[in-house]
Scaffold this motif. Structure first.
Motif, PDB file in Angstrom:
ATOM      1  N   SER A  90       1.203  14.482 -15.448  1.00 29.67           N
ATOM      2  CA  SER A  90       0.874  13.318 -15.125  1.00 29.67           C
ATOM      3  C   SER A  90       1.814  12.058 -15.120  1.00 29.67           C
ATOM      4  O   SER A  90       2.750  12.274 -16.057  1.00 29.67           O
ATOM      5  N   ILE A  91       1.535  11.358 -14.131  1.00 26.19           N
ATOM      6  CA  ILE A  91       2.291   9.672 -14.370  1.00 26.19           C
ATOM      7  C   ILE A  91       1.293   8.632 -14.290  1.00 26.19           C
ATOM      8  O   ILE A  91       0.312   8.645 -13.735  1.00 26.19           O
ATOM      9  N   LYS A 130       9.228  14.289 -10.132  1.00 24.02           N
ATOM     10  CA  LYS A 130       8.920  15.014 -11.226  1.00 24.02           C
ATOM     11  C   LYS A 130       7.567  15.840 -11.243  1.00 24.02           C
ATOM     12  O   LYS A 130       7.649  17.062 -11.884  1.00 24.02           O
ATOM     13  N   THR A 131       6.543  15.153 -10.722  1.00 23.18           N
ATOM     14  CA  THR A 131       5.276  15.759 -10.950  1.00 23.18           C
ATOM     15  C   THR A 131       4.572  16.439  -9.820  1.00 23.18           C
ATOM     16  O   THR A 131       3.666  17.192  -9.559  1.00 23.18           O
ATOM     17  N   GLY A 132       5.306  15.852  -8.331  1.00 24.14           N
ATOM     18  CA  GLY A 132       4.524  16.060  -7.188  1.00 24.14           C
ATOM     19  C   GLY A 132       3.152  15.314  -6.768  1.00 24.14           C
ATOM     20  O   GLY A 132       2.580  15.401  -6.036  1.00 24.14           O
ATOM     21  N   TRP A 190      -8.458  16.002  -5.427  1.00 29.20           N
ATOM     22  CA  TRP A 190      -8.673  17.101  -4.876  1.00 29.20           C
ATOM     23  C   TRP A 190      -7.307  18.042  -5.106  1.00 29.20           C
ATOM     24  O   TRP A 190      -7.403  19.284  -4.580  1.00 29.20           O
ATOM     25  N   GLU A 191      -6.356  17.609  -5.690  1.00 26.26           N
ATOM     26  CA  GLU A 191      -5.458  18.085  -6.104  1.00 26.26           C
ATOM     27  C   GLU A 191      -5.195  18.621  -7.503  1.00 26.26           C
ATOM     28  O   GLU A 191      -6.033  17.802  -8.342  1.00 26.26           O
ATOM     29  N   CYS A 195       0.890  -1.012   0.067  1.00 23.45           N
ATOM     30  CA  CYS A 195       0.247  -0.181  -0.023  1.00 23.45           C
ATOM     31  C   CYS A 195       0.910   1.343  -0.142  1.00 23.45           C
ATOM     32  O   CYS A 195       0.189   2.473   0.114  1.00 23.45           O
ATOM     33  N   HIS A 196       2.375   1.197  -0.145  1.00 18.26           N
ATOM     34  CA  HIS A 196       3.256   2.427  -0.066  1.00 18.26           C
ATOM     35  C   HIS A 196       2.850   3.205  -1.169  1.00 18.26           C
ATOM     36  O   HIS A 196       2.576   2.855  -2.136  1.00 18.26           O
ATOM     37  N   THR A 197       2.743   4.573  -0.599  1.00 12.57           N
ATOM     38  CA  THR A 197       2.638   5.666  -1.367  1.00 12.57           C
ATOM     39  C   THR A 197       3.661   6.660  -1.460  1.00 12.57           C
ATOM     40  O   THR A 197       4.382   6.701  -0.148  1.00 12.57           O
TER      41      THR A 197
END
Length: 382
Positions: free
Chosen positions: A294-295, A47-49, A288-289, A40-42
């Motif tokens: 895009s990735i 590069k994109t935030g 919401w961001e 579940c790691h995020t």
């Protein structure tokens, strides 16, 4: 107070560690990876935030109020509805199969009652009790929908013919006779505002918990603890003495783009000639961001080798026989409780993982308080 070693810093290990630590037990949590939260790691893509789900997307959904309250205790959950699209025969459809999918696929304008009757006419009524995935699909939705949306996608996902898979896999996939395209039916659905890793870090943040990453369990560790909670692969605990349990693993091929690349978070590719199963666009998991770039991930499924990360237990007949042998071995040892998706060799959603971890924690505490032997398994495995 007990000294407990927990192997694995995913949700199972973290939740159990927190429950034990809160009543005064000393807990050390180890993980072979360099991060917490398991699959579940995020993390934030440099590069994109964008918040990226490193091991593929995880959408939180549950009807369990206790679990929903628990995860909100450690992180802010934002509203999120998973709406999956599928490309089959060079056309785009909505999943799960709903009234719009049916009307579009068959070029009709059916109402709900007519659609139910129509799908019933497509079903293979010669199959009374479906035993395989294929039989379940043919009995449930009929041959055209099965071949368009399930057959080749399933072969790519599981690496075997649908006739070799249990019917229970398809039972998780609903068919709706309205225009509801929400992939899940659960009351609570959401995404953590700051990612799953932040939540697991918060769960593990307690004075009685010590976290050691990039640490591999070795047998000599056992003597330093009163009990071990093992959330790693069941067969790995025994060094694969009886052979390896079967898993599928996933390969992710990331690529970048500008603006909105595919217009949706998840698009399945159901056709045989497309080698990947789906493309996920991670900016859409945090609606919401706002991000200009895009990735995306192309997702490929294959058999899990010994150096790979295991994702889905296959549980074919040979695996069930080997699983029973490992369970029998586990029941004969003392001082270890096996938990979670890997420790019990079962497919588990996140909410079920948390629910079972909370239940296991309470059972362990009762055993410690009464000075009785904890169970090797608190969930039915075979």
């Amino acid at each position: 107070m007990k000294k407990i070693l927990i192997v694995g810093a995913g949700f199972s290990g973290a939740v159990i560690a927190r429950s034990l630590a809160e009543v005064g037990h000393k807990v050390i949590v180890i993980d072979s990876r360099d991060h917490v939260a398991g699959n579940c790691h995020t993390y934030r893509d440099k590069k994109t935030g964008i918040m990226v789900h490193k091991y593929g997307p995880h959408i939180f959904h549950t009807d369990n109020e206790t679990v929903w309250e628990y995860i909100n205790r450690f992180g802010e959950m934002m509203p999120y509805v998973n709406r999956v699209k599928a490309i089959a025969g060079d056309r785009v459809y909505s999943l799960p199969i709903n009234l719009h999918t049916i009307n579009q696929f068959f070029s009709k304008t059916l109402n709900p009652n007519d659609a139910k009757a129509f799908i019933a006419s497509q079903a293979d009524k010669s199959i009374d009790e479906p035993k395989s995935f294929e039989e379940q699909a043919l009995r449930f939705v009929g041959k055209p929908l099965y071949e368009a949306f399930f057959k080749h996608y399933t072969i790519k996902q599981w690496g075997t013919e649908p006739s070799n898979l249990p019917a229970s896999i398809l039972k998780r996939l609903p068919v709706r006779f309205n225009y509801n395209d929400n992939y899940f039916n659960h009351k609570h659905q959401g995404m953590p505002k700051n990612g799953y890793t932040n939540i697991v870090n918060n769960i593990l943040s307690h004075e009685n918990i010590e976290l050691k990453l990039e640490t591999v369990y070795v047998e000599k560790m056992k003597s330093g603890f009163d009990h071990i909670v093992w959330s790693g692969p069941l067969d790995a605990y025994f060094n694969h003495q009886l052979g390896r349990l079967g898993y599928r693993t996933l390969d992710f091929k990331p690529f970048y783009g500008t603006g909105d690349v595919q217009g949706n978070a998840v698009i399945n590719y159901c056709d045989k000639h497309v080698p990947y199963t789906r493309i996920t666009e991670h900016k859409h998991f945090s609606p919401w961001e706002e991000h200009d770039e895009s990735i995306c991930y192309r997702e490929y499924s294959r058999a899990c080798d010994k150096e790979d990360i295991p994702y889905y237990p296959i549980r074919l007949m040979n695996d069930k026989e080997r699983l029973q042998q490992y369970v029998d071995m586990a029941e004969k040892i003392n001082g270890v409780t096996f938990v979670g998706r890997l420790g019990t060799y079962r497919y588990l959603d996140m909410d079920v993982t948390i629910k079972e971890a909370l239940e296991t924690s309470q059972a362990l505490l009762r055993s410690f308080e009464s000075d009785t032997k904890p169970n090797t398994f608190y969930q039915k495995v075979v």
